[in-house]
Motif scaffolding. Sequence first.
Motif, PDB file in Angstrom:
ATOM      1  N   ASN A 159       0.869  -1.185   0.000  1.00  0.00           N
ATOM      2  CA  ASN A 159       0.000   0.000   0.000  1.00  0.00           C
ATOM      3  C   ASN A 159       0.906   1.235   0.000  1.00  0.00           C
ATOM      4  N   ILE A 160       0.865   2.016  -1.082  1.00  0.00           N
ATOM      5  CA  ILE A 160       1.737   3.193  -1.225  1.00  0.00           C
ATOM      6  C   ILE A 160       0.881   4.438  -1.419  1.00  0.00           C
ATOM      7  N   CYS A 161       1.252   5.512  -0.750  1.00  0.00           N
ATOM      8  CA  CYS A 161       0.566   6.793  -0.882  1.00  0.00           C
ATOM      9  C   CYS A 161       1.409   7.727  -1.746  1.00  0.00           C
ATOM     10  N   HIS A 162       0.828   8.198  -2.857  1.00  0.00           N
ATOM     11  CA  HIS A 162       1.517   9.169  -3.706  1.00  0.00           C
ATOM     12  C   HIS A 162       1.092  10.597  -3.367  1.00  0.00           C
ATOM     13  N   ILE A 163      -0.237  10.815  -3.258  1.00  0.00           N
ATOM     14  CA  ILE A 163      -0.760  12.151  -2.935  1.00  0.00           C
ATOM     15  C   ILE A 163      -1.857  12.003  -1.892  1.00  0.00           C
ATOM     16  N   SER A 193      -4.228  14.969   0.028  1.00  0.00           N
ATOM     17  CA  SER A 193      -4.535  16.357   0.362  1.00  0.00           C
ATOM     18  C   SER A 193      -6.016  16.448   0.700  1.00  0.00           C
ATOM     19  N   ASN A 194      -6.509  17.675   0.901  1.00  0.00           N
ATOM     20  CA  ASN A 194      -7.913  17.808   1.289  1.00  0.00           C
ATOM     21  C   ASN A 194      -8.863  17.509   0.145  1.00  0.00           C
ATOM     22  N   ASP A 195      -8.358  17.463  -1.107  1.00  0.00           N
ATOM     23  CA  ASP A 195      -9.265  17.184  -2.223  1.00  0.00           C
ATOM     24  C   ASP A 195      -8.785  16.092  -3.176  1.00  0.00           C
ATOM     25  N   VAL A 196      -7.620  15.497  -2.902  1.00  0.00           N
ATOM     26  CA  VAL A 196      -7.084  14.427  -3.764  1.00  0.00           C
ATOM     27  C   VAL A 196      -6.464  13.334  -2.903  1.00  0.00           C
ATOM     28  N   ALA A 197      -6.689  12.100  -3.318  1.00  0.00           N
ATOM     29  CA  ALA A 197      -5.982  10.955  -2.744  1.00  0.00           C
ATOM     30  C   ALA A 197      -5.565  10.062  -3.904  1.00  0.00           C
ATOM     31  N   ALA A 198      -4.317   9.651  -3.920  1.00  0.00           N
ATOM     32  CA  ALA A 198      -3.830   8.802  -5.007  1.00  0.00           C
ATOM     33  C   ALA A 198      -2.746   7.889  -4.476  1.00  0.00           C
ATOM     34  N   GLY A 199      -2.720   6.667  -5.007  1.00  0.00           N
ATOM     35  CA  GLY A 199      -1.722   5.733  -4.529  1.00  0.00           C
ATOM     36  C   GLY A 199      -1.614   4.493  -5.396  1.00  0.00           C
ATOM     37  N   TYR A 200      -0.901   3.530  -4.853  1.00  0.00           N
ATOM     38  CA  TYR A 200      -0.665   2.265  -5.544  1.00  0.00           C
ATOM     39  C   TYR A 200      -0.953   1.130  -4.566  1.00  0.00           C
ATOM     40  N   LEU A 201      -1.728   0.185  -5.013  1.00  0.00           N
ATOM     41  CA  LEU A 201      -2.063  -0.994  -4.216  1.00  0.00           C
ATOM     42  C   LEU A 201      -1.598  -2.243  -4.953  1.00  0.00           C
ATOM     43  N   GLU A 202      -0.924  -3.096  -4.235  1.00  0.00           N
ATOM     44  CA  GLU A 202      -0.596  -4.396  -4.809  1.00  0.00           C
ATOM     45  C   GLU A 202      -1.420  -5.430  -4.063  1.00  0.00           C
ATOM     46  N   LEU A 203      -2.292  -6.106  -4.775  1.00  0.00           N
ATOM     47  CA  LEU A 203      -3.108  -7.170  -4.203  1.00  0.00           C
ATOM     48  C   LEU A 203      -2.563  -8.516  -4.671  1.00  0.00           C
ATOM     49  N   LYS A 204      -3.112  -9.582  -4.168  1.00  0.00           N
ATOM     50  CA  LYS A 204      -2.604 -10.911  -4.512  1.00  0.00           C
ATOM     51  C   LYS A 204      -2.620 -11.132  -6.021  1.00  0.00           C
ATOM     52  N   HIS A 205      -3.668 -10.615  -6.679  1.00  0.00           N
ATOM     53  CA  HIS A 205      -3.795 -10.842  -8.120  1.00  0.00           C
ATOM     54  C   HIS A 205      -3.974  -9.554  -8.913  1.00  0.00           C
ATOM     55  N   ALA A 206      -3.485  -8.429  -8.400  1.00  0.00           N
ATOM     56  CA  ALA A 206      -3.627  -7.178  -9.148  1.00  0.00           C
ATOM     57  C   ALA A 206      -2.608  -6.136  -8.701  1.00  0.00           C
TER      58      ALA A 206
END
Length: 318
Positions: free
Chosen positions: A207-211, A213-226
Amino acid sequence: MKNFALIGVGGYIAPRHMKAIKDTGNNLVAAVDKNDSVGIMDSYFPQTNFFTEFERFDRHVEKLRRENAGKEVSYVSICSPNYLHDAHIRFALRTDADAICEKPLVLNPWNIDALQEIERESGKKVNTILQLRLHQSIVNLKKKVTEQIKKDSSTVFDVDLTYLTSRGRWYHISWKGDEGKSGGVATNIGVHFFDMLTYVFGAVQKNICHIRSNDVAAGYLELKHARIRWFLSVNSEYLPEVAKENNQTTYRSITVDGEAFEFSGGFTDLHTRSYEEILKGHGFGLDSVRNCIQIVHDFRNLEPSGLIGDYHPFCQTV
């Protein structure tokens, strides 16, 4: 016919719950909200006893339980602000009723453990609304993914999730703009997507957080199959040109291995479907929400890395 009480009847999502209660042939006997702009109730249950003070609502529900055999509340539907869900679920269980709670069920994973204890003590159940699991497109996607994994257990899909839903200045003044009360953008508008993704593609590996803020959330998730790049926002400035050209205030997109996955329609009756399953004893319980609550809790406490690694393309517009 079952008797329902509703907490947060003045909120945005409450009419869907009232419609579900009515559509399933049940009755709303009590409702509470600190705001009294609740005329929408006339369209569903004009005879409902309405309260603006929780103490008087509590007293009324308790009186129904003790003094009116057959009129006691069987279910408490909870549409209150996110940070109050935990307390209102506890109220439901204490009054000998099952709870039906909007997402996010709670803000922190340890709240789930405490509620499970109270569930065991009371013999009642906590149900949460995870309507995407009932969406036919999601059902079909899960079936397709499961079949592919059966053929090759090492399969990993590349997924992009993009969701923008424009909100005005009021949003940041309300409890929704307060991270301590709403959990922030990822929790408030994204938790049901994270539930759906773990439901389809399996448990979280990274679970990685890139951004954040009060109006944006963005990141990267690695799941077992995705491998999932995701971007969520309530700021209309970040809408893609195709949405702006069509005067759309909402943009929703999921791609799986580069192929667009269509699920923009089919939401109309999903709360009613959810209620039907709950009334049959097939509701999504506390264990069902553990993955998505853990994801948003962890994201809320991660240090944003900025545009490093495998980030969502929309991050470049922020």
